[in-house]
Motif scaffolding. Structure first.
Motif, mmCIF file in Angstrom:
data_model
loop_
_atom_site.group_PDB
_atom_site.id
_atom_site.type_symbol
_atom_site.label_atom_id
_atom_site.label_comp_id
_atom_site.label_asym_id
_atom_site.label_seq_id
_atom_site.Cartn_x
_atom_site.Cartn_y
_atom_site.Cartn_z
ATOM 1 N N VAL A 156 36.661 4.125 45.609
ATOM 2 C CA VAL A 156 36.072 4.787 44.664
ATOM 3 C C VAL A 156 34.562 4.187 44.128
ATOM 4 N N LEU A 157 34.429 2.938 44.164
ATOM 5 C CA LEU A 157 33.164 2.254 43.735
ATOM 6 C C LEU A 157 32.516 2.415 44.796
ATOM 7 N N GLY A 158 32.743 2.316 46.190
ATOM 8 C CA GLY A 158 31.900 2.878 47.437
ATOM 9 C C GLY A 158 31.183 4.088 47.273
ATOM 10 N N THR A 159 32.163 5.199 46.858
ATOM 11 C CA THR A 159 31.995 6.555 46.717
ATOM 12 C C THR A 159 30.866 6.709 45.848
ATOM 13 N N GLU A 160 30.961 6.125 44.663
ATOM 14 C CA GLU A 160 29.955 6.067 43.538
ATOM 15 C C GLU A 160 28.536 5.385 43.923
ATOM 16 N N ARG A 161 28.580 4.358 44.710
ATOM 17 C CA ARG A 161 27.489 3.649 45.208
ATOM 18 C C ARG A 161 26.685 4.654 46.018
ATOM 19 N N ARG A 162 27.192 5.259 47.037
ATOM 20 C CA ARG A 162 26.584 6.084 47.889
ATOM 21 C C ARG A 162 25.995 7.347 47.312
ATOM 22 N N LEU A 163 26.723 7.731 46.037
ATOM 23 C CA LEU A 163 26.147 8.837 45.173
ATOM 24 C C LEU A 163 24.866 8.456 44.512
ATOM 25 N N ILE A 164 24.969 7.452 43.933
ATOM 26 C CA ILE A 164 23.913 6.839 42.975
ATOM 27 C C ILE A 164 22.662 6.512 43.922
ATOM 28 N N LEU A 165 22.865 5.874 45.502
ATOM 29 C CA LEU A 165 21.818 5.639 46.194
ATOM 30 C C LEU A 165 21.120 7.148 46.650
ATOM 31 N N SER A 169 19.275 8.077 39.505
ATOM 32 C CA SER A 169 18.024 8.018 38.934
ATOM 33 C C SER A 169 17.405 6.705 39.770
ATOM 34 N N ARG A 170 16.011 6.491 39.748
ATOM 35 C CA ARG A 170 15.629 5.201 40.449
ATOM 36 C C ARG A 170 16.168 3.872 39.642
ATOM 37 N N ALA A 171 16.074 3.950 38.499
ATOM 38 C CA ALA A 171 16.403 2.947 37.829
ATOM 39 C C ALA A 171 18.065 2.407 37.848
ATOM 40 N N GLU A 172 18.974 3.352 38.264
ATOM 41 C CA GLU A 172 20.259 3.276 38.416
ATOM 42 C C GLU A 172 20.166 2.407 39.995
ATOM 43 N N ALA A 173 19.543 3.137 40.817
ATOM 44 C CA ALA A 173 19.539 2.896 42.451
ATOM 45 C C ALA A 173 19.024 1.261 42.302
ATOM 46 N N ASP A 174 18.105 1.029 41.570
ATOM 47 C CA ASP A 174 17.571 -0.424 41.758
ATOM 48 C C ASP A 174 18.556 -1.284 41.068
ATOM 49 N N ALA A 175 19.053 -1.218 39.817
ATOM 50 C CA ALA A 175 20.078 -1.790 39.311
ATOM 51 C C ALA A 175 21.144 -2.199 40.280
ATOM 52 N N LEU A 176 21.699 -1.120 41.169
ATOM 53 C CA LEU A 176 22.536 -1.187 41.892
ATOM 54 C C LEU A 176 22.405 -1.993 43.095
ATOM 55 N N ARG A 177 21.238 -1.965 43.602
ATOM 56 C CA ARG A 177 20.784 -2.995 44.553
ATOM 57 C C ARG A 177 20.833 -4.262 44.167
ATOM 58 N N HIS A 178 20.354 -4.682 43.005
ATOM 59 C CA HIS A 178 20.369 -5.871 42.258
ATOM 60 C C HIS A 178 21.626 -6.428 41.978
ATOM 61 N N ASP A 179 22.603 -5.738 41.851
ATOM 62 C CA ASP A 179 23.811 -5.992 41.086
ATOM 63 C C ASP A 179 25.020 -5.819 42.042
ATOM 64 N N HIS A 180 24.905 -6.610 43.186
ATOM 65 C CA HIS A 180 25.979 -6.311 44.223
ATOM 66 C C HIS A 180 27.536 -6.838 43.844
ATOM 67 N N ASP A 181 27.563 -7.655 42.786
ATOM 68 C CA ASP A 181 28.817 -8.558 42.334
ATOM 69 C C ASP A 181 29.475 -7.643 41.165
ATOM 70 N N HIS A 182 28.852 -6.834 40.653
ATOM 71 C CA HIS A 182 29.537 -5.928 39.443
ATOM 72 C C HIS A 182 30.751 -4.947 40.108
ATOM 73 N N VAL A 183 31.914 -5.507 39.712
ATOM 74 C CA VAL A 183 33.075 -4.703 39.863
ATOM 75 C C VAL A 183 33.804 -4.658 38.459
ATOM 76 N N SER A 184 34.227 -3.594 37.884
ATOM 77 C CA SER A 184 35.093 -3.718 36.755
ATOM 78 C C SER A 184 36.194 -2.851 37.160
ATOM 79 N N ILE A 185 37.574 -3.377 37.121
ATOM 80 C CA ILE A 185 38.910 -2.748 37.439
ATOM 81 C C ILE A 185 39.565 -2.638 36.060
ATOM 82 N N GLY A 186 40.247 -1.723 35.877
ATOM 83 C CA GLY A 186 41.111 -1.724 34.559
ATOM 84 C C GLY A 186 42.373 -1.133 35.294
ATOM 85 N N ARG A 187 43.447 -1.860 35.103
ATOM 86 C CA ARG A 187 44.722 -1.594 35.361
ATOM 87 C C ARG A 187 45.711 -1.371 34.231
#
Length: 189
Positions: A156-165, A169-187
């Motif tokens: 799911v996060l991979g799908t979201e990542r591909r959509l953001i890229l 927005s340019r800000a979201e894409a840049d933040a995503l490229r700089h923040d590879h470790d951000h993963v939030s999971i809620g169970r």
């Protein structure tokens, strides 16, 4: 004209064009009468029913869009084969889960498209999308342990990542490229 006003008019025009296209597709015709009645229906729908403004980024990366669509097609074919194998498997033991995935984006468009992309891949269906918490709740098939849950979340996060890229927005894409470790999971939330 101010850039924000120009962007709002562009978004409204894009919405009207989409509604007209939908009208023509429903009728299966693209003649003048269908386009004019589609415009009338689109204007009526736009003014009578509240449609929240969808903020477009104004940016489309064609290469990333092609990657997104290609990966989506591969995922659909792969998941279809896996589901077919599960159905034909003699000792299939059903094990499903409802998984909460905290998305990185706050964009309604990216959240909606992520939910749609996840839902059209066989084996999972989105049951809820919490806009305020940017959380996607989905029902997934063939989930037996935490590793399977982590795999679904990563997809799911991979799908979201591909959509953001691709269209974020340019800000979201840049933040995503700089923040590879951000993963939030809620169970189980």
């Amino acid at each position: 004209m101010q850039p924000s006003r120009r962007r709002a008019l562009f978004s409204q025009a894009l919405l009207l064009a989409g509604l007209i296209l939908l009208w023509c597709l429903l009728w299966g015709m693209f003649d003048l009468l269908t386009l004019v009645t589609g415009l009338g229906v689109a204007l009526l729908v736009s003014f009578l029913f509240y449609l929240p403004a969808v903020e477009l980024s104004g940016r489309i990366n064609l290469w990333r869009t092609a990657i997104f669509l290609g990966k989506l097609l591969v995922d659909i074919v792969r998941a279809s084969a896996e589901i077919a194998w599960l159905v034909l498997k003699p000792r299939f033991r059903s094990s499903n889960a409802v998984i909460a995935v905290r998305l990185r984006t706050t964009s309604d468009l990216i959240m909606s498209w992520t939910a749609e992309a996840v839902s059209i891949v066989p084996g999972s269906i989105v049951v809820d999308l919490d806009r305020t918490a940017s959380t996607l709740y989905l029902h997934a098939l063939n989930v037996h342990d935490d590793a399977d849950i982590d795999e679904v979340v990563a997809e799911v996060l991979g799908t979201e990542r591909r959509l953001i890229l691709a269209i974020g927005s340019r800000a979201e894409a840049d933040a995503l490229r700089h923040d590879h470790d951000h993963v939030s999971i809620g169970r189980g939330q």
